[in-house]
Every structure is written in structure tokens, then in C-alpha cells.
Scaffold this active site. Structure first.
Site, PDB file in Angstrom:
ATOM      1  N   TYR A 103       0.837  -1.198   0.000  1.00 23.27           N
ATOM      2  CA  TYR A 103       0.000   0.000   0.000  1.00 23.27           C
ATOM      3  C   TYR A 103       0.870   1.245   0.000  1.00 23.27           C
ATOM      4  O   TYR A 103       2.041   1.209   0.351  1.00 23.27           O
ATOM      5  CB  TYR A 103      -0.942   0.030   1.210  1.00 23.27           C
ATOM      6  CG  TYR A 103      -0.251   0.152   2.547  1.00 23.27           C
ATOM      7  CD1 TYR A 103       0.043   1.395   3.088  1.00 23.27           C
ATOM      8  CD2 TYR A 103       0.101  -0.972   3.279  1.00 23.27           C
ATOM      9  CE1 TYR A 103       0.679   1.519   4.311  1.00 23.27           C
ATOM     10  CE2 TYR A 103       0.737  -0.863   4.503  1.00 23.27           C
ATOM     11  CZ  TYR A 103       1.022   0.382   5.012  1.00 23.27           C
ATOM     12  OH  TYR A 103       1.657   0.497   6.221  1.00 23.27           O
ATOM     13  N   CYS A 104       0.234   2.345  -0.414  1.00 23.74           N
ATOM     14  CA  CYS A 104       0.838   3.672  -0.272  1.00 23.74           C
ATOM     15  C   CYS A 104      -0.153   4.499   0.547  1.00 23.74           C
ATOM     16  O   CYS A 104      -0.955   3.944   1.294  1.00 23.74           O
ATOM     17  CB  CYS A 104       1.170   4.296  -1.632  1.00 23.74           C
ATOM     18  SG  CYS A 104      -0.244   4.629  -2.707  1.00 23.74           S
ATOM     19  N   ALA A 105      -0.121   5.785   0.419  1.00 29.64           N
ATOM     20  CA  ALA A 105      -0.980   6.627   1.256  1.00 29.64           C
ATOM     21  C   ALA A 105      -2.464   6.433   0.954  1.00 29.64           C
ATOM     22  O   ALA A 105      -3.272   6.269   1.858  1.00 29.64           O
ATOM     23  CB  ALA A 105      -0.598   8.094   1.105  1.00 29.64           C
ATOM     24  N   GLY A 136      -2.961   4.633  -4.511  1.00 24.47           N
ATOM     25  CA  GLY A 136      -2.947   5.191  -5.849  1.00 24.47           C
ATOM     26  C   GLY A 136      -1.655   4.959  -6.594  1.00 24.47           C
ATOM     27  O   GLY A 136      -1.199   3.827  -6.756  1.00 24.47           O
ATOM     28  N   TYR A 189      -3.108   3.313   3.025  1.00 24.42           N
ATOM     29  CA  TYR A 189      -2.976   3.527   4.464  1.00 24.42           C
ATOM     30  C   TYR A 189      -4.190   4.258   5.043  1.00 24.42           C
ATOM     31  O   TYR A 189      -4.727   3.875   6.079  1.00 24.42           O
ATOM     32  CB  TYR A 189      -1.698   4.328   4.743  1.00 24.42           C
ATOM     33  CG  TYR A 189      -1.575   4.810   6.172  1.00 24.42           C
ATOM     34  CD1 TYR A 189      -1.172   3.947   7.176  1.00 24.42           C
ATOM     35  CD2 TYR A 189      -1.875   6.131   6.518  1.00 24.42           C
ATOM     36  CE1 TYR A 189      -1.061   4.381   8.481  1.00 24.42           C
ATOM     37  CE2 TYR A 189      -1.766   6.572   7.823  1.00 24.42           C
ATOM     38  CZ  TYR A 189      -1.369   5.690   8.802  1.00 24.42           C
ATOM     39  OH  TYR A 189      -1.278   6.114  10.099  1.00 24.42           O
TER      40      TYR A 189
END
Length: 190
Positions: A98-100, A103, A127
Site C-alpha cells: 500500500y501507499c498513502a 494510488g 494507508y
């Protein structure tokens, strides 16, 4: 690998209850600020790269920032980051990333892994969505349960757990901190 073939998961509860290992591709500064259980920070971009790309984004827009990101993370740098993800996924084949917000960074990481023949699901919404799910779950739980929180500057009474259970009839759950914490002391005044 096209956009449509990149696996996505929104099974937040299952991920958390099964202790699924996670690759956090956000920059280290983002990870230190807040991270998820069982997450390991293997960033797509480092703090200084993120800073530089962010400035470019504000001054020149998203296309220029994306181009700069690809310029900063290519060749040997890119290969080392993909290698770190591969090593993690070899040890934890059921991991997700995952990222923030689920995306660009996580999608790009998935694509790069796909280029070397590895498929890794990403968390839908990243996240922020998984954190929101955990907070909402806690709120929902607090509506039906009564909790007593014991805390202090040196811990949360781990060594006294048996005593609390025996004398006061309290069930004590030890919540380990697996990340550095900032303790903020709020002084109450009358």
C-alpha cells in the site's frame, strides 16, 4: 502489465485478523508518522526524493512531478527497490502493499513487480482507508464495551497484569508498541 490486471483488496478486517504482512511503499517520514500492524517500510521514494518531487508538483504540476519521480528512481536505484520487495515477498508470499491512498505509488510498485513476474495485491484506498477502518472498528467496539486504559511513562502495567486480574478482576490486554512512539504529556490545570 495493464491497470486492470493489478490485484486490489479491500478485505481490511481479514488482513488485520490474519496478521498479513504488508509492504508500505510510502516514504520513511510518512511511515514514522503512522504505520499499520505487520507493515514493513520498503519505500518507492525516499524522503529527499519525496520532498523534491513534492516541490515540483506544486510548481509545475503532476506530469512534471511524475517525470521527475521516474528520473530519480530508475536503473540501479529502481532495481534495488524492486529487489527489496522481491526479497520480502519471498519470505512473505501472502503479503500485500500500500501507499498513502492506494494510488500511484502502490500501482507503480505493483507494475514494477509484475515486470519481474511477481504479483502482489495492493490495499484499496491505501494507508488512509485501512487506518479509517481500524478507527471506525474501535469506535464501534467502544459503543458496546467498557474499557479501562492504564498507562504511564514506563509502560502499561505488563508486570502487574496477574495482580490486576486476581485482586480487581480486570482482564488486562498487553498492547506492544512495535514502532517508536512520541509520548505527549498533557498537563491538566484547574
Amino acid at each position: 502489465m495493464n491497470h486492470l490486471s493489478l490485484p486490489l483488496t479491500a478485505e481490511y478486517q481479514s488482513l488485520l485478523l490474519a496478521n498479513i504482512p504488508m509492504i508500505d511503499v510510502r516514504a520513511p517520514i510518512e511511515f514514522i508518522t503512522g504505520s499499520l500492524p505487520y507493515a514493513t517500510n520498503l519505500p518507492l521514494i525516499l524522503d529527499d526524493e519525496r520532498h523534491e518531487i513534492g516541490i515540483c508538483y506544486k510548481k509545475k504540476g503532476p506530469k512534471a512531478a511524475l517525470a521527475l519521480g521516474h528520473e530519480r528512481v530508475k536503473g540501479t536505484v529502481k532495481n534495488k527497490r524492486v529487489e527489496a520487495w522481491k526479497l520480502f515477498l519471498t519470505k512473505h508470499p501472502n503479503a500485500v502493499l500500500y501507499c498513502a491512498r492506494g494510488g500511484l505509488r502502490s500501482r507503480l510498485s505493483q507494475q514494477w513487480l509484475g515486470e519481474v513476474g511477481i504479483t502482489c495485491p495492493r490495499i484499496k484506498g491505501g494507508y488512509k482507508s485501512l487506518r479509517a477502518f481500524m478507527l471506525q472498528s474501535l469506535i464501534d467496539c467502544c459503543e458496546t464495551k467498557n474499557f479501562i486504559l492504564l498507562s504511564g511513562m514506563t509502560g502499561t502495567a505488563d508486570t502487574e497484569a496477574a495482580e490486576f486480574a486476581e485482586i480487581y478482576g480486570l482482564n488486562v490486554s498487553i498492547i506492544p508498541t512495535n514502532q517508536p512512539m512520541a509520548r505527549i504529556c498533557l498537563l491538566y490545570t484547574s
